[in-house]
Design a protein around this motif. Structure first.
Motif, mmCIF file in Angstrom:
data_model
loop_
_atom_site.group_PDB
_atom_site.id
_atom_site.type_symbol
_atom_site.label_atom_id
_atom_site.label_comp_id
_atom_site.label_asym_id
_atom_site.label_seq_id
_atom_site.Cartn_x
_atom_site.Cartn_y
_atom_site.Cartn_z
ATOM 1 N N GLU A 67 7.964 -4.896 -6.016
ATOM 2 C CA GLU A 67 7.907 -3.449 -6.193
ATOM 3 C C GLU A 67 8.859 -2.963 -7.272
ATOM 4 O O GLU A 67 8.578 -1.967 -7.950
ATOM 5 N N ASN A 68 9.992 -3.658 -7.426
ATOM 6 C CA ASN A 68 10.990 -3.238 -8.414
ATOM 7 C C ASN A 68 10.499 -3.376 -9.849
ATOM 8 O O ASN A 68 11.001 -2.690 -10.754
ATOM 9 N N SER A 86 2.598 4.085 -0.635
ATOM 10 C CA SER A 86 2.769 3.168 0.487
ATOM 11 C C SER A 86 3.295 1.812 0.025
ATOM 12 O O SER A 86 3.743 1.010 0.840
ATOM 13 N N TYR A 87 3.249 1.542 -1.285
ATOM 14 C CA TYR A 87 3.747 0.271 -1.809
ATOM 15 C C TYR A 87 5.224 0.407 -2.195
ATOM 16 O O TYR A 87 6.070 -0.367 -1.761
ATOM 17 N N HIS A 88 5.539 1.397 -2.999
ATOM 18 C CA HIS A 88 6.936 1.713 -3.325
ATOM 19 C C HIS A 88 7.439 2.673 -2.241
ATOM 20 O O HIS A 88 7.595 3.872 -2.468
ATOM 21 N N ARG A 89 7.691 2.144 -1.065
ATOM 22 C CA ARG A 89 7.816 2.955 0.137
ATOM 23 C C ARG A 89 9.220 3.465 0.438
ATOM 24 O O ARG A 89 9.394 4.405 1.203
ATOM 25 N N ASN A 90 10.256 2.821 -0.123
ATOM 26 C CA ASN A 90 11.615 3.267 0.176
ATOM 27 C C ASN A 90 12.531 2.953 -1.004
ATOM 28 O O ASN A 90 12.085 2.460 -2.034
ATOM 29 N N ALA A 91 13.820 3.225 -0.821
ATOM 30 C CA ALA A 91 14.777 3.066 -1.921
ATOM 31 C C ALA A 91 14.855 1.625 -2.405
ATOM 32 O O ALA A 91 15.004 1.362 -3.603
ATOM 33 N N ALA A 92 14.745 0.656 -1.478
ATOM 34 C CA ALA A 92 14.867 -0.755 -1.859
ATOM 35 C C ALA A 92 13.631 -1.271 -2.575
ATOM 36 O O ALA A 92 13.683 -2.287 -3.274
ATOM 37 N N THR A 93 12.499 -0.587 -2.402
ATOM 38 C CA THR A 93 11.248 -1.063 -2.995
ATOM 39 C C THR A 93 10.703 -0.089 -4.037
ATOM 40 O O THR A 93 9.490 0.024 -4.206
ATOM 41 N N ARG A 94 11.580 0.610 -4.714
ATOM 42 C CA ARG A 94 11.150 1.503 -5.787
ATOM 43 C C ARG A 94 11.137 0.753 -7.116
ATOM 44 O O ARG A 94 11.866 -0.219 -7.306
ATOM 45 N N TYR A 95 10.299 1.252 -8.001
ATOM 46 C CA TYR A 95 10.250 0.673 -9.343
ATOM 47 C C TYR A 95 11.564 0.950 -10.066
ATOM 48 O O TYR A 95 12.108 2.053 -10.013
ATOM 49 N N ASN A 96 12.076 -0.096 -10.726
ATOM 50 C CA ASN A 96 13.327 0.034 -11.473
ATOM 51 C C ASN A 96 13.004 0.160 -12.960
ATOM 52 O O ASN A 96 12.718 -0.841 -13.625
ATOM 53 N N LYS A 124 0.000 -7.383 -5.412
ATOM 54 C CA LYS A 124 0.169 -7.150 -3.981
ATOM 55 C C LYS A 124 0.281 -8.469 -3.210
ATOM 56 O O LYS A 124 0.849 -8.523 -2.125
ATOM 57 N N ASN A 125 -0.264 -9.555 -3.769
ATOM 58 C CA ASN A 125 -0.220 -10.861 -3.099
ATOM 59 C C ASN A 125 1.147 -11.526 -3.177
ATOM 60 O O ASN A 125 1.491 -12.345 -2.334
ATOM 61 N N THR A 126 1.885 -11.235 -4.221
ATOM 62 C CA THR A 126 2.981 -12.117 -4.626
ATOM 63 C C THR A 126 4.365 -11.574 -4.313
ATOM 64 O O THR A 126 4.549 -10.375 -4.116
ATOM 65 N N ASP A 127 5.329 -12.487 -4.298
ATOM 66 C CA ASP A 127 6.740 -12.150 -4.074
ATOM 67 C C ASP A 127 7.519 -12.510 -5.334
ATOM 68 O O ASP A 127 7.751 -13.679 -5.627
ATOM 69 N N ALA A 128 7.905 -11.490 -6.082
ATOM 70 C CA ALA A 128 8.560 -11.719 -7.372
ATOM 71 C C ALA A 128 9.911 -12.411 -7.241
ATOM 72 O O ALA A 128 10.393 -13.024 -8.207
ATOM 73 N N THR A 129 10.529 -12.330 -6.070
ATOM 74 C CA THR A 129 11.815 -13.010 -5.911
ATOM 75 C C THR A 129 11.669 -14.531 -6.024
ATOM 76 O O THR A 129 12.665 -15.239 -6.204
#
Length: 410
Positions: A67-68, A86-96, A124-129
């Motif tokens: 999401e970042n 619903s994807y960028h749903r909170n402070a931790a998952t906002r676009y940077n 939506k499938n993937t985990d960028a970390t």
């Protein structure tokens, strides 16, 4: 391997099992090829990013979630229909917007975007970390957008996902002879076969269809670009030939594997349907809540408007009565002042009149005194005393009368 009946109770069901096994064998033949290419892409991306950004070779990042590094809104990912994504749903998952602090992850999205055939990665499938460490998280960007979030390896990925990576990752065109841009290419045909089999309502396949399936899968594994000489692909092709010619014994484990794969597909479909239904229900609930709040707000505004109207009317009434009372008081005050003023003028006029009379009498008395001498002076003295008392009495009576009149008017 435990032997299973070479002829199942129903021919069409037997054909369906064979077709499903053909899909699994073809997938097994493609997995190493796909894994290798995705691994090469990950390493190439990291080298390219480090070189272009002046980073030390081997620089990695595992801090940025997907999401970042994905802008909001992104088509088919962000849901902002109700004012909140619903994807960028909170402070931790906002676009940077500032990008990855290590200058890795947001550049990875650019690399992935550029090599996607349709420029629409399934983020939506993937985990960028895990992009820097797990190639399969990158591969999931080239799969369909639903049903692949939880898969962590090629072995857990179904045939549809494996074929989708080959079709959507443009670099595969360098390794296959088939034109992947052609909608009727052999990989697209194989993917359609896999979809139809997984979602077959009858679990049956006709003989002519089964024969066509084997042709497609064998042609795919014989592609002249790379697969024709790949050991894993050719081993899978031989299994297909044996299966088609009934020289392969279908074991219980094979049947179990097929049924497990179909069951998983059914569960994934149900899960996706439930998820979509849940999202729909959630959206409907939010919509109804907003409508209820709007309705309550409208009613509250109406009640407030009524209260305001009544308050305004009451204030107007009070003001009118107050103004009238003030006017009445001012009018009474003016009348009292006017009455007092008139009475004062009457008293002054009377005093002037009486003074004039007294003056005239004094003048007459002086004349008399002149004539009568001493007798006149005595009489004049007496008369003056009498006049003075009379004048004092009259003035005193007028003042008392004025005081009583003022008291009564108040």
């Amino acid at each position: 391997m435990a032997s299973y009946s070479p002829k199942l109770s129903e021919k069409k069901y037997n054909n369906w099992v064979k077709a499903q096994l053909a899909v699994l064998f073809t997938k097994d033949g493609l997995e190493p090829f796909v894994c290798h290419e995705v691994q090469e892409f990950r390493l190439k991306c990291l080298d390219h990013i480090c070189f272009n950004n002046g980073l030390m070779s081997g620089t990695l990042c595992s801090n940025c979630c997907t999401e970042n590094v994905i802008k909001c809104p992104t088509n088919k990912i962000c849901n902002v229909g109700h004012g909140r994504c619903s994807y960028h749903r909170n402070a931790a998952t906002r676009y940077n917007p500032a990008g990855c602090p290590n200058k890795i992850c947001h550049n990875f999205t650019t690399e992935i975007q550029n090599v996607h055939r349709f420029y629409g990665p399934s983020y939506k499938n993937t985990d960028a970390t895990q992009w820097c460490s797990n190639s399969w998280e990158i591969a999931k960007c080239f799969m369909p957008p639903d049903g692949y979030t939880d898969v962590v390896s090629a072995q857990e990925t179904d045939f549809n996902g494996i074929i989708s990576v080959i079709i959507n990752y443009k670099e595969f065109q360098l390794k296959v002879h088939e034109n992947l841009g052609n909608k009727n290419n052999i990989f697209e045909k194989a993917r359609d076969i896999g979809r139809n089999l997984r979602h077959s309502p009858t679990l049956e396949v006709e003989d002519i269809d089964l024969h066509q399936y084997f042709i497609v899968f064998q042609q795919l594994l014989s592609d002249a670009g790379y697969l024709a000489t790949d050991m894993h692909a050719q081993n899978a092709k031989q299994k297909l030939i044996d299966l088609e010619n009934d020289t392969m014994v279908i074991g219980k484990d094979d049947i179990t594997k097929v049924l497990d794969d179909v069951a998983k597909a059914a569960r994934d479909t149900i899960k996706d349907d439930l998820k979509r239904t849940s999202e729909t229900v959630k959206e409907d609930m939010i919509k109804r809540r907003k409508e209820d709040l709007h309705s309550l707000g409208s009613k509250a505004n109406e009640e407030l408007q009524k209260i305001q109207t009544k308050s305004d009317d009451s204030l107007k009434t009070i003001k009118t009565k107050t103004d009238n009372s003030v006017k009445d008081i001012e009018k009474a005050r003016d009348n009292s002042v006017q009455i007092m003023h008139l009475k004062k003028e009457d008293i002054e006029e009377k005093v002037k009149t009486e003074s004039k009379k007294i003056t005239e009498e004094c003048e007459r008395a002086v004349e008399t005194i002149k004539d009568e001498g001493d007798k006149g002076r005595n009489d004049l003295a007496n008369f003056a005393e009498t006049v003075e008392k009379t004048l004092y009495t009259r003035i005193t009576d007028d003042k008392k009368k004025q005081y009583n009149d003022n008291k009564q008017s108040k």
